[in-house]
Structures are given as C-alpha cells and as structure tokens.
Scaffold this motif. Structure first.
Motif, PDB file in Angstrom:
ATOM      1  N   PHE A   1      18.561  12.317  43.109  1.00  0.00           N
ATOM      2  CA  PHE A   1      19.645  11.362  42.945  1.00  0.00           C
ATOM      3  C   PHE A   1      20.658  11.598  44.055  1.00  0.00           C
ATOM      4  O   PHE A   1      21.072  12.726  44.315  1.00  0.00           O
ATOM      5  CB  PHE A   1      20.337  11.505  41.594  1.00  0.00           C
ATOM      6  CG  PHE A   1      21.452  10.509  41.398  1.00  0.00           C
ATOM      7  CD1 PHE A   1      21.174   9.217  40.989  1.00  0.00           C
ATOM      8  CD2 PHE A   1      22.778  10.855  41.665  1.00  0.00           C
ATOM      9  CE1 PHE A   1      22.184   8.283  40.824  1.00  0.00           C
ATOM     10  CE2 PHE A   1      23.799   9.930  41.512  1.00  0.00           C
ATOM     11  CZ  PHE A   1      23.508   8.634  41.093  1.00  0.00           C
TER      12      PHE A   1
ATOM     13  N   VAL B   1      12.348   9.776  39.068  1.00  0.00           N
ATOM     14  CA  VAL B   1      13.196  10.067  40.223  1.00  0.00           C
ATOM     15  C   VAL B   1      13.141  11.557  40.553  1.00  0.00           C
ATOM     16  O   VAL B   1      13.313  12.404  39.668  1.00  0.00           O
ATOM     17  CB  VAL B   1      14.651   9.638  39.945  1.00  0.00           C
ATOM     18  CG1 VAL B   1      15.570  10.081  41.076  1.00  0.00           C
ATOM     19  CG2 VAL B   1      14.728   8.132  39.750  1.00  0.00           C
TER      20      VAL B   1
ATOM     21  N   SER C   1      13.645   8.811  45.657  1.00  0.00           N
ATOM     22  CA  SER C   1      15.080   8.993  45.467  1.00  0.00           C
ATOM     23  C   SER C   1      15.739   7.665  45.122  1.00  0.00           C
ATOM     24  O   SER C   1      15.203   6.586  45.386  1.00  0.00           O
ATOM     25  CB  SER C   1      15.724   9.589  46.729  1.00  0.00           C
ATOM     26  OG  SER C   1      15.567   8.726  47.846  1.00  0.00           O
TER      27      SER C   1
ATOM     28  N   MET D   1      21.278  11.062  34.126  1.00  0.00           N
ATOM     29  CA  MET D   1      20.460  11.777  35.113  1.00  0.00           C
ATOM     30  C   MET D   1      19.102  12.149  34.511  1.00  0.00           C
ATOM     31  O   MET D   1      18.064  12.057  35.172  1.00  0.00           O
ATOM     32  CB  MET D   1      21.176  13.034  35.602  1.00  0.00           C
ATOM     33  CG  MET D   1      22.383  12.777  36.478  1.00  0.00           C
ATOM     34  SD  MET D   1      22.010  11.833  37.969  1.00  0.00           S
ATOM     35  CE  MET D   1      23.135  10.455  37.746  1.00  0.00           C
TER      36      MET D   1
ATOM     37  N   GLN E   1      19.997   5.906  44.115  1.00  0.00           N
ATOM     38  CA  GLN E   1      21.429   6.111  44.043  1.00  0.00           C
ATOM     39  C   GLN E   1      22.064   4.977  43.262  1.00  0.00           C
ATOM     40  O   GLN E   1      21.487   3.897  43.132  1.00  0.00           O
ATOM     41  CB  GLN E   1      22.073   6.204  45.425  1.00  0.00           C
ATOM     42  CG  GLN E   1      21.880   4.995  46.312  1.00  0.00           C
ATOM     43  CD  GLN E   1      20.551   5.004  47.036  1.00  0.00           C
ATOM     44  OE1 GLN E   1      19.954   6.059  47.253  1.00  0.00           O
ATOM     45  NE2 GLN E   1      20.059   3.825  47.390  1.00  0.00           N
TER      46      GLN E   1
ATOM     47  N   TYR F   1      16.974   9.086  34.572  1.00  0.00           N
ATOM     48  CA  TYR F   1      16.396   8.908  35.908  1.00  0.00           C
ATOM     49  C   TYR F   1      15.186   9.819  36.092  1.00  0.00           C
ATOM     50  O   TYR F   1      14.136   9.403  36.589  1.00  0.00           O
ATOM     51  CB  TYR F   1      17.431   9.247  36.979  1.00  0.00           C
ATOM     52  CG  TYR F   1      18.393   8.154  37.367  1.00  0.00           C
ATOM     53  CD1 TYR F   1      17.948   6.929  37.864  1.00  0.00           C
ATOM     54  CD2 TYR F   1      19.771   8.365  37.278  1.00  0.00           C
ATOM     55  CE1 TYR F   1      18.840   5.948  38.258  1.00  0.00           C
ATOM     56  CE2 TYR F   1      20.675   7.382  37.672  1.00  0.00           C
ATOM     57  CZ  TYR F   1      20.205   6.173  38.158  1.00  0.00           C
ATOM     58  OH  TYR F   1      21.088   5.202  38.552  1.00  0.00           O
TER      59      TYR F   1
END
Length: 300
Positions: free
Chosen positions: A272, A269, A227, A261, A229, A264
């Motif tokens: 998020f 990932v 994860s 996104m 951020q 990512y």
C-alpha cells in the motif's frame, strides 16, 4: 503487506530531501517504509491558470538515488508520451546504477491532456496511446534484457540500440493501469509490478482479471508484485470525507484504517502506497507519515 510513501513533486529540493531522509529512517516496531515514489507531471490538472510548482520526476529521483540509501525509489508513473522509450531505458539504466539496484521504473500510457497541449506533445487518442505504450514496453524490456535491439514500429524505431552500461540489477518495470481489455495482457507480457488506485472493495475483482491474464500467459500469479494507493483521512470524520470523493479514498480511526489495510491484503495487495502529495512542507509529511507508520502499518 509492505508500505511505501508517495512524496510531493512540488517541494523544493531541500524539503523533498528532508522528507525522504526522514522516511528512510522511520521505524515503528517492525514497520518501516519500503519505498519512495514520485509522480511524473509537468503541471496540475486543474482549471487555468495552471502555473503551480512541479518538479521533474527523473531528475528528482536521480538526486534521491544519490543521497537516500537503503530504500526503493520509483516513478509513479512516467507518462510514456513524454519521452522516447529508448531514452527512458537509458535514463533508467543510469538511475538503477546510481541507486544500486533500488530503482523501479513505473510507466503508464499517459492521460493528462492539458500538459500535452501546454508543452506541445502529441496527445493522440486512447487507442493510439495504448499502441504507443505497447511499443514502448517492448523496447524498454528488450533493451534491458538483450544486448542489441532493432525495432520498427508505428511510433518508434531503433537501429541496433543497446544499453551500455547495463542496469546495475534486474531493473523492475511497473505498469500503472486498470483497463480490463488490453492492460491485463500488457501487464502479463511486460510487468514485474502492477499498480492502480483503488478502495479495498474494488481491488479483488480487478485483481482476478489480471491474475487470469498472467495464467493465460503462462506466468505464476506470484511473479507479479501488486500495489495500490488511496487518499487517507485520519479521524472520526475520515470515513465520511473519503466516501464523498470520486477518487479512491479511505478514512476513519486508526483501528478502522488497520481493518481496511487488512481488507486490501485479503484482496491480494502486496504494497500500500500512502500519498502525501497534497502536503506542502517536510514537517507536515513527517507528522503524517509517522502517524501512519505507528498507528496503522505497525498493526497490520
């Protein structure tokens, strides 16, 4: 890709509960919040005087575990230096039970010097904090997985300690950290999940280092949930505002945020986490989180 919400720890309980309850039921198409996270700090990291409101992470998470159903909750992340890891394991086992297995124990080595000084906690230095962190991770995971633990380390000692009652379910341990020398080995040895702040372009190279450490330790890459951020700024000027910050941040129109996104996700990932820690009311959190779910998450 999944999405979670990082709530402010400075809210009074009534506002924190209201924001968490709304998030637990929010939906837009197939998109919803997977989890709720709280940070573990005693004060802001700003110039003195430093007396702003700040809740206690494990107490707040226990209240959320008892009142908010059907969503994961977790610490992002506990500072290892603040509590003995044996006590943390005991607290985490109780939280796991109250949350019916939905609690994630996020933990890091500790870094914020001013709160160590203010609360009289030994700060050490970077090498010592990493050594203490390694010991703590061994203690916590052994207490989780073994019936009884005796341990004699530089910082911590246990004599036939055990968790009883046991955690409700397999208690996931999340490690927060991005160092490239020691941290990948710790993640490979002890973590079920891994987290650090990043922009999309920064994630892939770091992820490759940690994946290599997993493979060297004999673990399948997919055994680690990943994860990240970043601060998020909506609107036409969001990208410019994000670029001006040194802390990882992204911004732009909804379409641009959807593209980020996806970047990512392409970088590896799994989840998020949207920080809304700067907001001061449940209503503001609701508006921001609903907008993200509807305009961004629902389209990823």
């Amino acid at each position: 890709m999944k999405f979670s919400l990082w709530l402010p720890a400075h809210l009074p309980w009534s506002s924190l509960f209201s924001a968490a309850h709304h998030a637990s039921t929010a939906r837009s198409g197939d998109a919803s919040w997977r989890g709720l996270w709280l940070e573990d700090h005693f004060m802001d990291n700003t110039p003195e005087p430093n007396d702003g409101a700040r809740g206690e992470c494990l107490t707040q998470l226990t209240a959320l575990a008892a009142t908010i159903p059907d969503i994961r909750i977790g610490s992002m992340v506990l500072g290892n230096t603040y509590r003995h890891p044996g006590v943390v394991a005991k607290q985490a086992a109780a939280l796991s039970d109250i949350a019916d297995g939905r609690f994630v124990l996020g933990i890091g080595a500790g870094w914020q010097e001013n709160e160590h000084r203010a609360f009289g906690i030994d700060y050490g230095n970077v090498p010592s904090r990493i050594r203490w962190f390694r010991e703590a991770l061994e203690i916590i995971t052994r207490l989780r997985d073994e019936e009884s633990v005796t341990f004699a380390g530089e910082r911590y000692q246990l004599d036939r300690a055990s968790l009883n009652p046991r955690p409700h379910a397999q208690l996931p341990v999340l490690i927060g950290g991005k160092g490239e020398k020691v941290m990948p080995k710790l993640v490979a040895a002890y973590a079920d999940e891994w987290n650090f702040w990043s922009r999309p372009g920064e994630y892939s190279a770091k992820n490759a280092i940690f994946t290599a450490a997993l493979e060297k330790a004999g673990r399948a890459p997919e055994s680690l949930w990943r994860s990240t951020q970043a601060l998020v700024f909506f609107g036409e000027g969001g990208a410019k505002k994000a670029a001006e910050l040194t802390r990882p941040a992204i911004g732009g129109t909804a379409e641009q945020l959807v593209d980020q996104m996806s970047a990512y996700q392409d970088a590896g990932v799994d989840e998020f986490i949207l920080p809304v820690t700067n907001l001061t009311s449940a209503a503001a959190i609701q508006d921001t989180s609903d907008r993200f779910i509807a305009e961004v998450a629902a389209h990823v």
